[in-house]
Design an enzyme around this catalytic site. Structure first.
Site, PDB file in Angstrom:
ATOM      1  N   SER A  89       0.803  -1.230   0.000  1.00 48.89           N
ATOM      2  CA  SER A  89       0.000   0.000   0.000  1.00 48.89           C
ATOM      3  C   SER A  89       0.829   1.271   0.000  1.00 48.89           C
ATOM      4  O   SER A  89       0.280   2.364   0.123  1.00 48.89           O
ATOM      5  CB  SER A  89      -0.906   0.042   1.227  1.00 48.89           C
ATOM      6  OG  SER A  89      -1.899  -0.927   1.100  1.00 48.89           O
ATOM      7  N   THR A 192      -1.648   2.472   4.533  1.00 53.73           N
ATOM      8  CA  THR A 192      -0.877   3.714   4.433  1.00 53.73           C
ATOM      9  C   THR A 192      -0.029   3.916   5.679  1.00 53.73           C
ATOM     10  O   THR A 192      -0.463   3.573   6.774  1.00 53.73           O
ATOM     11  CB  THR A 192      -1.896   4.882   4.376  1.00 53.73           C
ATOM     12  OG1 THR A 192      -2.598   4.776   3.153  1.00 53.73           O
ATOM     13  CG2 THR A 192      -1.247   6.239   4.479  1.00 53.73           C
ATOM     14  N   THR A 210       1.432   6.901   0.618  1.00 54.16           N
ATOM     15  CA  THR A 210       0.593   5.756   0.250  1.00 54.16           C
ATOM     16  C   THR A 210       0.530   5.562  -1.259  1.00 54.16           C
ATOM     17  O   THR A 210       0.768   6.503  -2.025  1.00 54.16           O
ATOM     18  CB  THR A 210      -0.853   5.990   0.760  1.00 54.16           C
ATOM     19  OG1 THR A 210      -1.596   4.790   0.630  1.00 54.16           O
ATOM     20  CG2 THR A 210      -1.569   7.089  -0.014  1.00 54.16           C
ATOM     21  N   ARG A 220      -7.452   9.015  -9.453  1.00 53.59           N
ATOM     22  CA  ARG A 220      -8.000   9.236  -8.108  1.00 53.59           C
ATOM     23  C   ARG A 220      -6.895   9.628  -7.108  1.00 53.59           C
ATOM     24  O   ARG A 220      -5.806   9.067  -7.093  1.00 53.59           O
ATOM     25  CB  ARG A 220      -8.692   7.953  -7.634  1.00 53.59           C
ATOM     26  CG  ARG A 220      -9.320   8.050  -6.231  1.00 53.59           C
ATOM     27  CD  ARG A 220      -8.432   7.479  -5.164  1.00 53.59           C
ATOM     28  NE  ARG A 220      -9.104   7.381  -3.859  1.00 53.59           N
ATOM     29  CZ  ARG A 220      -8.476   7.077  -2.736  1.00 53.59           C
ATOM     30  NH1 ARG A 220      -7.194   6.827  -2.729  1.00 53.59           N
ATOM     31  NH2 ARG A 220      -9.135   7.009  -1.595  1.00 53.59           N
ATOM     32  N   VAL A 221      -7.200  10.612  -6.289  1.00 48.54           N
ATOM     33  CA  VAL A 221      -6.306  11.027  -5.211  1.00 48.54           C
ATOM     34  C   VAL A 221      -7.078  10.891  -3.907  1.00 48.54           C
ATOM     35  O   VAL A 221      -8.249  11.273  -3.824  1.00 48.54           O
ATOM     36  CB  VAL A 221      -5.835  12.485  -5.416  1.00 48.54           C
ATOM     37  CG1 VAL A 221      -5.132  13.012  -4.187  1.00 48.54           C
ATOM     38  CG2 VAL A 221      -4.916  12.576  -6.637  1.00 48.54           C
ATOM     39  N   GLY A 222      -6.433  10.343  -2.891  1.00 43.99           N
ATOM     40  CA  GLY A 222      -7.097  10.160  -1.596  1.00 43.99           C
ATOM     41  C   GLY A 222      -6.800  11.279  -0.627  1.00 43.99           C
ATOM     42  O   GLY A 222      -6.449  12.400  -1.015  1.00 43.99           O
ATOM     43  N   ASP A 223      -6.938  10.964   0.632  1.00 46.76           N
ATOM     44  CA  ASP A 223      -6.713  11.954   1.696  1.00 46.76           C
ATOM     45  C   ASP A 223      -5.232  12.144   2.018  1.00 46.76           C
ATOM     46  O   ASP A 223      -4.824  13.183   2.540  1.00 46.76           O
ATOM     47  CB  ASP A 223      -7.419  11.502   2.978  1.00 46.76           C
ATOM     48  CG  ASP A 223      -6.870  10.154   3.464  1.00 46.76           C
ATOM     49  OD1 ASP A 223      -6.707   9.240   2.618  1.00 46.76           O
ATOM     50  OD2 ASP A 223      -6.596  10.017   4.664  1.00 46.76           O
ATOM     51  N   THR A 243      -5.728   6.961   8.271  1.00 49.62           N
ATOM     52  CA  THR A 243      -5.587   5.816   7.370  1.00 49.62           C
ATOM     53  C   THR A 243      -6.978   5.275   7.093  1.00 49.62           C
ATOM     54  O   THR A 243      -7.899   5.490   7.874  1.00 49.62           O
ATOM     55  CB  THR A 243      -4.666   4.749   8.004  1.00 49.62           C
ATOM     56  OG1 THR A 243      -4.566   3.633   7.125  1.00 49.62           O
ATOM     57  CG2 THR A 243      -5.182   4.278   9.344  1.00 49.62           C
ATOM     58  N   GLY A 244      -7.110   4.598   5.978  1.00 50.77           N
ATOM     59  CA  GLY A 244      -8.423   4.063   5.639  1.00 50.77           C
ATOM     60  C   GLY A 244      -9.000   4.750   4.420  1.00 50.77           C
ATOM     61  O   GLY A 244      -8.261   5.258   3.575  1.00 50.77           O
ATOM     62  N   GLY A 246      -9.958   7.244   2.129  1.00 49.87           N
ATOM     63  CA  GLY A 246      -9.619   8.653   2.063  1.00 49.87           C
ATOM     64  C   GLY A 246     -10.794   9.568   1.804  1.00 49.87           C
ATOM     65  O   GLY A 246     -10.856  10.690   2.330  1.00 49.87           O
TER      66      GLY A 246
HETATM   67  C1  SD4 Z   1      -6.377   6.508   0.573  1.00 48.63           C
HETATM   68  N1  SD4 Z   1      -6.135   6.722   2.948  1.00 48.63           N
HETATM   69  O1  SD4 Z   1      -5.783   6.596  -0.481  1.00 48.63           O
HETATM   70  C2  SD4 Z   1      -5.578   6.106   1.774  1.00 48.63           C
HETATM   71  C3  SD4 Z   1      -5.544   4.619   1.810  1.00 48.63           C
HETATM   72  C4  SD4 Z   1      -5.134   4.055   3.081  1.00 48.63           C
HETATM   73  O2  SD4 Z   1      -4.553   2.847   4.837  1.00 48.63           O
HETATM   74  O3  SD4 Z   1      -5.038   4.518   4.044  1.00 48.63           O
HETATM   75  N2  SD4 Z   1      -4.891   3.281   3.631  1.00 48.63           N
HETATM   76  O4  SD4 Z   1      -7.572   6.680   0.679  1.00 48.63           O
END
Ligand code: SD4
Length: 332
Positions: A89, A192, A210, A220-223, A243-244, A246
């Site tokens: 990840s 992450t 991450t 796509r872009v996360g948090d 984490t998790g 986003g």
């Molecule tokens: C995301 N927060 O890209 C990240 C993924 C992730 O633990 O955390 N993972 O959304």
């Protein structure tokens, strides 16, 4: 002590020693006692998300324990995870998007609210170090995609194919499976690394890096690269990372929210729990939606909380080197 009346308490230094002056009662009122009450800040200290945090913390600790600063520590720490091809990840070996491209998100923030980020970056092993260069060498906060890549190459980073044979084989398997119809984030496909450190001077920095949600839509872009979502630091208060999923973290400006809750007096644990509760409240369907927050305050107190069971974090300080299970709201 029961007869003594507390007169005055003054704090000496940030998180330092409390000097309490006590005077006895009527019978011996001329006796004034000065009592030193230890109220030490737990520093230096480093915390980071998930099991891979142990190895990352060790590298950060080499810097922190020899008088180095928190910014250097959080960069060096997560670089370990970025180079770990077994971690699926983060960085090298990270799971690709739907089109088989490994696209990376990262950000870094120091004790002066300076910050840098990269998003949708490809073919560069250490996005966290590119993020730091954005912070230090440009007037900007975030660079994305080809612009971030070109900037990295200009700064001397090497082009590297990050899709390992193992990650490629899994992606091909996924493409042929039913799962590809609906990308999901679950306990297997996210880990992450977010890291927070406080150095011997009491300064806090944080980093987050991450490859994001496995098999996400291309682009796509996360948090994780978004300051205030995946990471936030305010050196007057503390720091937080996430984490998790986003998308859910962004919706409540997760890490900034945790820091603001600590500013209002919540402990790191309470602040993380409240942010998780807000995520639950703001989502009609919480099924399978995992988010975890990790936070530290200026006393070096630490806390984590997640929507579902299973989120853990690594902590290293002068007294501790361990994995801790975060509290949570629900079982899977
Ligand atoms: C995301 N927060 O890209 C990240 C993924 C992730 O633990 O955390 N993972 O959304």
């Amino acid at each position: 002590m029961s007869r003594r009346k507390f007169l005055k308490t003054s704090a000496l230094g940030v998180g330092g020693i409390l000097l309490a002056k006590c005077v006895s009662g009527a019978e011996d009122k001329n006796i004034v006692e000065e009592k030193v009450v230890a109220k030490t800040t737990n520093k230096p200290i480093v915390i980071s998300t998930w099991n891979h945090g142990l190895a990352a913390n060790n590298t950060a600790w080499e810097i922190l324990s020899t008088g180095g600063n928190a910014l250097d520590a959080v960069e060096a720490g997560v670089r370990v995870t970025e180079s770990d091809a077994k971690n699926r990840s983060v960085g090298l070996g990270g799971n690709p998007d739907r089109e088989g491209k490994v696209t990376l998100d990262a950000c870094i923030m120091n004790h002066e609210n300076e910050c840098g980020a990269v998003a949708f970056l490809q073919d560069i092993e250490h996005p966290i170090s590119v993020a730091r260069k954005v912070m230090e060498d440009t007037p900007h906060v975030m660079l994305v995609g080809k612009g971030a890549y070109d900037f990295a190459i200009e700064k001397g980073f090497e082009h590297k194919d990050l899709l390992t044979p193992e990650a490629k084989a899994d992606w091909i398997k996924w493409k042929e499976s039913e799962a590809q119809k609906k990308p999901e984030i679950n306990s297997e496909n996210h880990d992450t690394i977010g890291m927070l450190a406080m150095d011997a001077d009491g300064n806090i920095s944080g980093s987050c890096t991450t490859s994001g949600w496995a098999y996400k839509l291309h682009g796509r872009v996360g948090d994780s690269p978004i300051i205030g979502a995946g990471l936030f630091v305010d050196n007057e208060v503390g720091g937080a990372c996430a984490t998790g999923m986003g998308e859910a973290v962004i919706r409540i400006a997760g890490s900034a929210t945790v820091v603001e809750l600590m500013r209002q007096g919540r402990s790191p644990k309470e602040a993380c729990k409240e942010a998780v509760e807000r995520i639950i409240k703001k989502h009609k369907d919480i099924k399978g939606l995992q988010v975890g927050f990790l936070a530290i305050n200026k006393n070096g107190e630490v806390g984590g909380h997640s929507v579902y069971a299973g989120f853990n974090y690594a902590q290293k300080d002068n007294a501790t080197e361990e994995m801790k299970d975060a509290a949570y709201e629900m079982e899977w």
